[in-house]
Design a protein around this motif. Structure first.
Motif, PDB file in Angstrom:
ATOM      1  N   ASN A   2       0.839  -1.187   0.000  1.00  0.00           N
ATOM      2  CA  ASN A   2       0.000   0.000   0.000  1.00  0.00           C
ATOM      3  C   ASN A   2       0.880   1.246   0.000  1.00  0.00           C
ATOM      4  OD1 ASN A   2      -2.020   1.851   0.248  1.00  0.00           O
ATOM      5  ND2 ASN A   2      -2.530   1.337   2.352  1.00  0.00           N
ATOM      6  N   MET A   3       0.983   1.891  -1.129  1.00  0.00           N
ATOM      7  CA  MET A   3       1.768   3.120  -1.223  1.00  0.00           C
ATOM      8  C   MET A   3       0.808   4.299  -1.273  1.00  0.00           C
ATOM      9  SD  MET A   3       4.830   2.093  -1.107  1.00  0.00           S
ATOM     10  CE  MET A   3       5.684   3.584  -1.474  1.00  0.00           C
ATOM     11  N   ILE A   4       1.081   5.288  -0.462  1.00  0.00           N
ATOM     12  CA  ILE A   4       0.235   6.467  -0.453  1.00  0.00           C
ATOM     13  C   ILE A   4       1.013   7.632  -1.027  1.00  0.00           C
ATOM     14  CG2 ILE A   4      -1.139   5.640   1.481  1.00  0.00           C
ATOM     15  CD1 ILE A   4       0.370   7.518   3.295  1.00  0.00           C
ATOM     16  N   THR A   8      -0.872  12.990   0.821  1.00  0.00           N
ATOM     17  CA  THR A   8      -1.547  12.293   1.922  1.00  0.00           C
ATOM     18  C   THR A   8      -0.644  12.234   3.139  1.00  0.00           C
ATOM     19  OG1 THR A   8      -2.707  10.952   0.287  1.00  0.00           O
ATOM     20  CG2 THR A   8      -2.774  10.195   2.551  1.00  0.00           C
ATOM     21  N   ILE A   9       0.630  12.027   2.931  1.00  0.00           N
ATOM     22  CA  ILE A   9       1.573  12.005   4.048  1.00  0.00           C
ATOM     23  C   ILE A   9       1.670  13.386   4.687  1.00  0.00           C
ATOM     24  CG2 ILE A   9       3.999  11.701   4.658  1.00  0.00           C
ATOM     25  CD1 ILE A   9       4.124   9.467   2.586  1.00  0.00           C
ATOM     26  N   ILE A  10       1.786  14.429   3.865  1.00  0.00           N
ATOM     27  CA  ILE A  10       1.857  15.795   4.394  1.00  0.00           C
ATOM     28  C   ILE A  10       0.578  16.145   5.138  1.00  0.00           C
ATOM     29  CG2 ILE A  10       1.959  18.237   3.722  1.00  0.00           C
ATOM     30  CD1 ILE A  10       3.853  17.337   1.448  1.00  0.00           C
ATOM     31  N   LEU A  11      -0.572  15.769   4.586  1.00  0.00           N
ATOM     32  CA  LEU A  11      -1.850  16.015   5.251  1.00  0.00           C
ATOM     33  C   LEU A  11      -1.927  15.267   6.582  1.00  0.00           C
ATOM     34  CD1 LEU A  11      -4.692  17.277   5.101  1.00  0.00           C
ATOM     35  CD2 LEU A  11      -5.435  15.154   3.990  1.00  0.00           C
ATOM     36  N   SER A  12      -1.421  14.049   6.622  1.00  0.00           N
ATOM     37  CA  SER A  12      -1.418  13.284   7.874  1.00  0.00           C
ATOM     38  C   SER A  12      -0.556  13.956   8.929  1.00  0.00           C
ATOM     39  CB  SER A  12      -0.901  11.865   7.621  1.00  0.00           C
ATOM     40  OG  SER A  12      -1.748  11.167   6.767  1.00  0.00           O
ATOM     41  N   TYR A  13       0.614  14.448   8.534  1.00  0.00           N
ATOM     42  CA  TYR A  13       1.469  15.153   9.483  1.00  0.00           C
ATOM     43  C   TYR A  13       0.795  16.425  10.000  1.00  0.00           C
ATOM     44  CZ  TYR A  13       5.468  12.177   8.389  1.00  0.00           C
ATOM     45  OH  TYR A  13       6.320  11.115   8.245  1.00  0.00           O
ATOM     46  N   LEU A  14       0.170  17.184   9.117  1.00  0.00           N
ATOM     47  CA  LEU A  14      -0.513  18.413   9.544  1.00  0.00           C
ATOM     48  C   LEU A  14      -1.677  18.120  10.480  1.00  0.00           C
ATOM     49  CD1 LEU A  14      -0.520  20.517   6.256  1.00  0.00           C
ATOM     50  CD2 LEU A  14       0.799  20.913   8.333  1.00  0.00           C
ATOM     51  N   TYR A  66      -0.014   1.823   7.553  1.00  0.00           N
ATOM     52  CA  TYR A  66      -0.893   2.971   7.353  1.00  0.00           C
ATOM     53  C   TYR A  66      -2.257   2.784   7.991  1.00  0.00           C
ATOM     54  CZ  TYR A  66       2.641   3.894   3.852  1.00  0.00           C
ATOM     55  OH  TYR A  66       3.824   4.107   3.226  1.00  0.00           O
ATOM     56  N   TRP A  67      -2.620   1.590   8.297  1.00  0.00           N
ATOM     57  CA  TRP A  67      -3.872   1.198   8.914  1.00  0.00           C
ATOM     58  C   TRP A  67      -5.044   1.588   8.037  1.00  0.00           C
ATOM     59  CZ3 TRP A  67      -6.863   3.231  13.626  1.00  0.00           C
ATOM     60  CH2 TRP A  67      -7.632   2.203  14.180  1.00  0.00           C
ATOM     61  N   ILE A  68      -5.984   2.375   8.518  1.00  0.00           N
ATOM     62  CA  ILE A  68      -7.144   2.706   7.691  1.00  0.00           C
ATOM     63  C   ILE A  68      -7.087   4.169   7.265  1.00  0.00           C
ATOM     64  CG2 ILE A  68      -8.666   0.939   8.666  1.00  0.00           C
ATOM     65  CD1 ILE A  68      -9.837   3.028  10.502  1.00  0.00           C
ATOM     66  N   MET A  69      -7.777   4.471   6.200  1.00  0.00           N
ATOM     67  CA  MET A  69      -7.861   5.816   5.626  1.00  0.00           C
ATOM     68  C   MET A  69      -6.473   6.365   5.293  1.00  0.00           C
ATOM     69  SD  MET A  69     -11.091   7.437   7.777  1.00  0.00           S
ATOM     70  CE  MET A  69     -10.037   8.487   8.671  1.00  0.00           C
ATOM     71  N   ASN A  70      -5.587   5.521   4.816  1.00  0.00           N
ATOM     72  CA  ASN A  70      -4.238   5.896   4.375  1.00  0.00           C
ATOM     73  C   ASN A  70      -3.438   6.648   5.421  1.00  0.00           C
ATOM     74  OD1 ASN A  70      -4.482   4.687   1.879  1.00  0.00           O
ATOM     75  ND2 ASN A  70      -5.362   6.508   0.948  1.00  0.00           N
ATOM     76  N   GLY A  71      -3.590   6.297   6.671  1.00  0.00           N
ATOM     77  CA  GLY A  71      -2.804   6.900   7.730  1.00  0.00           C
ATOM     78  C   GLY A  71      -3.452   8.080   8.418  1.00  0.00           C
ATOM     79  N   LEU A  72      -4.589   8.550   7.938  1.00  0.00           N
ATOM     80  CA  LEU A  72      -5.248   9.693   8.574  1.00  0.00           C
ATOM     81  C   LEU A  72      -5.789   9.328   9.956  1.00  0.00           C
ATOM     82  CD1 LEU A  72      -7.114  11.238   5.512  1.00  0.00           C
ATOM     83  CD2 LEU A  72      -4.978  11.975   6.556  1.00  0.00           C
TER      84      LEU A  72
END
Length: 108
Positions: A2-4, A8-14, A66-72
């Motif tokens: 599962n590559m995101i 999405t990574i930047i949004l997860s950090y924010l 990443y679990w669910i919702m791509n790490g969110l």
């Protein structure tokens, strides 16, 4: 695998930073350290709370978890957990170093 995406990574950090900051203010961590801030070791909402949240999130992302919702969802969970770690466990995990003054150095 599962590559995101990067966004999405930047949004997860924010999200992790914002949630940790808001929860830290809710549980009454001080907004900033004591004055002067650069010599302050007081735990606050601005440091180290968001740093711990994004550190835990980066640890999970580095092992491709990443679990669910791509790490969110992980971003929200770590954002909620990190202020409690800072408030209740930080001093046990990272104790303050002993304070040495000039007199103790001269007597040795």
């Amino acid at each position: 695998m599962n590559m995101i995406g990067d966004w999405t990574i930047i949004l997860s950090y924010l999200i992790s930073i914002i949630v940790s900051f808001v929860v830290a203010l809710i549980i009454k961590l001080p907004l900033t350290g004591e004055k002067p801030i650069r010599f302050s070791w007081v735990n606050s909402a601005t440091f180290p709370t968001p740093i711990i949240a994004i550190g835990l999130l980066a640890l999970c992302f580095s092992i491709n978890f990443y679990w669910i919702m791509n790490g969110l969802a992980l971003a929200i969970i770590f954002g909620v957990i990190s202020p409690f770690i800072v408030k209740y466990l930080f001093d046990y995990i990272f104790p303050e170093p002993p304070v040495l003054d000039e007199l103790s150095k001269e007597s040795d």
